[in-house]
Design an enzyme around this catalytic site. Sequence first.
Site, PDB file in Angstrom:
ATOM      1  CG  HIS A  55     -28.593 -74.971 -13.015  1.00 18.03           C
ATOM      2  ND1 HIS A  55     -28.991 -75.309 -14.285  1.00 18.03           N
ATOM      3  CD2 HIS A  55     -28.833 -73.656 -12.882  1.00 18.03           C
ATOM      4  CE1 HIS A  55     -29.471 -74.223 -14.894  1.00 18.03           C
ATOM      5  NE2 HIS A  55     -29.378 -73.218 -14.077  1.00 18.03           N
ATOM      6  CG  ASP A  58     -28.976 -78.863 -13.971  1.00 20.29           C
ATOM      7  OD1 ASP A  58     -30.167 -78.707 -13.606  1.00 20.29           O
ATOM      8  OD2 ASP A  58     -28.326 -77.990 -14.549  1.00 20.29           O
ATOM      9  CG  MET A  89     -20.992 -71.584 -17.106  1.00 17.24           C
ATOM     10  SD  MET A  89     -22.640 -72.199 -16.655  1.00 17.24           S
ATOM     11  CE  MET A  89     -23.522 -71.859 -18.152  1.00 17.24           C
ATOM     12  CD  GLU A 182     -28.345 -66.209 -18.268  1.00 19.00           C
ATOM     13  OE1 GLU A 182     -27.550 -67.079 -17.864  1.00 19.00           O
ATOM     14  OE2 GLU A 182     -29.351 -66.480 -18.931  1.00 19.00           O
ATOM     15  CE  LYS A 184     -36.372 -64.909 -18.428  1.00 18.49           C
ATOM     16  NZ  LYS A 184     -36.690 -66.319 -18.092  1.00 18.49           N
ATOM     17  CD  GLU A 218     -31.097 -67.040 -22.384  1.00 16.22           C
ATOM     18  OE1 GLU A 218     -30.539 -67.654 -21.447  1.00 16.22           O
ATOM     19  OE2 GLU A 218     -32.331 -67.110 -22.590  1.00 16.22           O
ATOM     20  CG  HIS A 221     -32.509 -63.786 -20.744  1.00 13.75           C
ATOM     21  ND1 HIS A 221     -31.701 -64.293 -19.746  1.00 13.75           N
ATOM     22  CD2 HIS A 221     -33.387 -64.777 -21.059  1.00 13.75           C
ATOM     23  CE1 HIS A 221     -32.088 -65.525 -19.479  1.00 13.75           C
ATOM     24  NE2 HIS A 221     -33.105 -65.848 -20.263  1.00 13.75           N
ATOM     25  CG  ASP A 246     -26.671 -68.563 -21.518  1.00 14.62           C
ATOM     26  OD1 ASP A 246     -27.421 -68.518 -20.517  1.00 14.62           O
ATOM     27  OD2 ASP A 246     -25.602 -69.209 -21.545  1.00 14.62           O
ATOM     28  CG  ASP A 256     -36.356 -67.130 -21.433  1.00 20.50           C
ATOM     29  OD1 ASP A 256     -35.707 -67.431 -20.421  1.00 20.50           O
ATOM     30  OD2 ASP A 256     -35.865 -67.070 -22.580  1.00 20.50           O
ATOM     31  CG  ASP A 258     -34.727 -70.322 -22.872  1.00 23.93           C
ATOM     32  OD1 ASP A 258     -34.958 -70.751 -21.724  1.00 23.93           O
ATOM     33  OD2 ASP A 258     -34.265 -69.198 -23.101  1.00 23.93           O
ATOM     34  CG  ASP A 292     -29.797 -71.271 -21.206  1.00 22.89           C
ATOM     35  OD1 ASP A 292     -29.909 -70.353 -20.398  1.00 22.89           O
ATOM     36  OD2 ASP A 292     -30.371 -72.363 -21.067  1.00 22.89           O
TER      37      ASP A 292
HETATM   38  C1  DIG Z   1     -31.552 -69.206 -17.724  1.00 23.03           C
HETATM   39  O1  DIG Z   1     -31.365 -68.439 -18.880  1.00 23.03           O
HETATM   40  C2  DIG Z   1     -30.268 -69.333 -16.990  1.00 23.03           C
HETATM   41  C3  DIG Z   1     -30.196 -70.602 -16.210  1.00 23.03           C
HETATM   42  O2  DIG Z   1     -30.579 -71.621 -17.063  1.00 23.03           O
HETATM   43  C4  DIG Z   1     -28.741 -70.719 -15.915  1.00 23.03           C
HETATM   44  O3  DIG Z   1     -28.562 -70.301 -14.598  1.00 23.03           O
HETATM   45  C5  DIG Z   1     -28.046 -69.751 -16.839  1.00 23.03           C
HETATM   46  C6  DIG Z   1     -26.826 -70.373 -17.431  1.00 23.03           C
HETATM   47  O4  DIG Z   1     -26.895 -70.530 -18.801  1.00 23.03           O
HETATM   48  N1  DIG Z   1     -29.076 -69.369 -17.794  1.00 23.03           N
HETATM   49 MN    MN Z   2     -33.716 -67.887 -21.300  1.00 23.97          MN
HETATM   50 MN    MN Z   3     -29.394 -68.431 -19.874  1.00 32.12          MN
END
Ligand code: DIG
Ligand code: MN
Ligand code: MN
Length: 392
Positions: A55, A58, A89, A182, A184, A218, A221, A246, A256, A258, A292
Amino acid sequence: MDRYDPTRKDRFSFGLWTVGNPGRDPFGGPVRDTLAPTYIVKKLSECGAWGVNLHDNDLVPFDATAKQRDKLVREFKKALADHGMVVPMATTNLFSHPVFKDGAFSANDPKVRAFALQKSMAAIDLGAELGAKTYVFWGGREGSEADACRDPRAAIARTRDALDYLCAYAEDQGYGMRFALEAKPNEPRGDIYFPTTGHMLHFISTLQHEYMVGVNPEVAHETMAGLSMTHSVAQAMEAGKLFHIDLNGQKIGRYDQDLRFGSEDTKQAFLLVRLLEGTAGGQKYTGPLHFDAHAYRTEDEAGVWEFAKGCMRTYKILAARAASFDADPAVRALIAEQRDAKLEPLLAGYDRKKSAALRKLDLQPDRIAARGLGYERLDQLLIEHLLGVHGG
Ligand code: DIG
Ligand code: MN
Ligand code: MN
């Protein structure tokens, strides 16, 4: 070294925010030190990763001056070159600063929407400067709790305006980027607009520059939404819209998480890798394999790198298991039984001759119904390959 150790050609990537996650959660502060982006590049390279994603914030703090920004970018670029890493990315943080508390592109206040566009253009410039060819949009704050706050159709229209605007910007700059949306379903908002990859695939078809927009599904998600990640990814691939992915682990019915890739639903992870690797003969995914995810809060820094290596090793182990499963003659025989080379041409591409021939067939539905499909045997073989009973 063994055959499951990652190499650059595996195209594994991690976000700065993943291995850099300091372990804070809604109920406790950080448990690990913050890691410098240049250090993360070095360590990911040592772990065998290929790419590092980010990001904007970051790397460049929200309130950095232009001079500070350029210095940070210069140092980061040097670290990338020194350690042979790329930036596949990039994305914009449109969710941390309080200004986005009611969303970014979909916010009711046009000043917030203006700021979100400003910030996104600057972040797209940064991503392009670092060589990113995929730009992800995750609308973490694009949602609601008090749902009467806006007509959901206004949220859709505003998001479309923003993406049409930013696609045009990226094209105007000649960045050669593709955008990946993406989905969610919720968290941090009570409900997030465009909650699943399926919603995103339809939404993309309504954009002015739909040719340069795909999805970034993802695992966590789609699982949070109670869906099959493998089916979501398959639909994206079939539509030519799987621009990024992801990968992580997730228990259904949880926030979530992750988690490390493959650490939870191993069978689903196997089926996803089998789809991506095309071991059953279908089209293979050739884009970045992004994890991710982040290490458990219980871990110190050494645990973080174990987490990163575990993501990549599990992917490669599952890829090897999928290859041995689809090479197994017993598996191929069971899958082949489902085909009928004579009948299938009659089932697509209507014309009068075909439909007349089809309607003449005596298909004997009761006889068809009586036939067992052998899926128990097929799935048992999958489990046995997965557990290493068969194959290499
Ligand atoms: C969260 O699942 C999102 C953020 O971390 C980011 O914007 C995106 C990219 O992997 N995934
Ligand atoms: Mn996530
Ligand atoms: Mn993600």
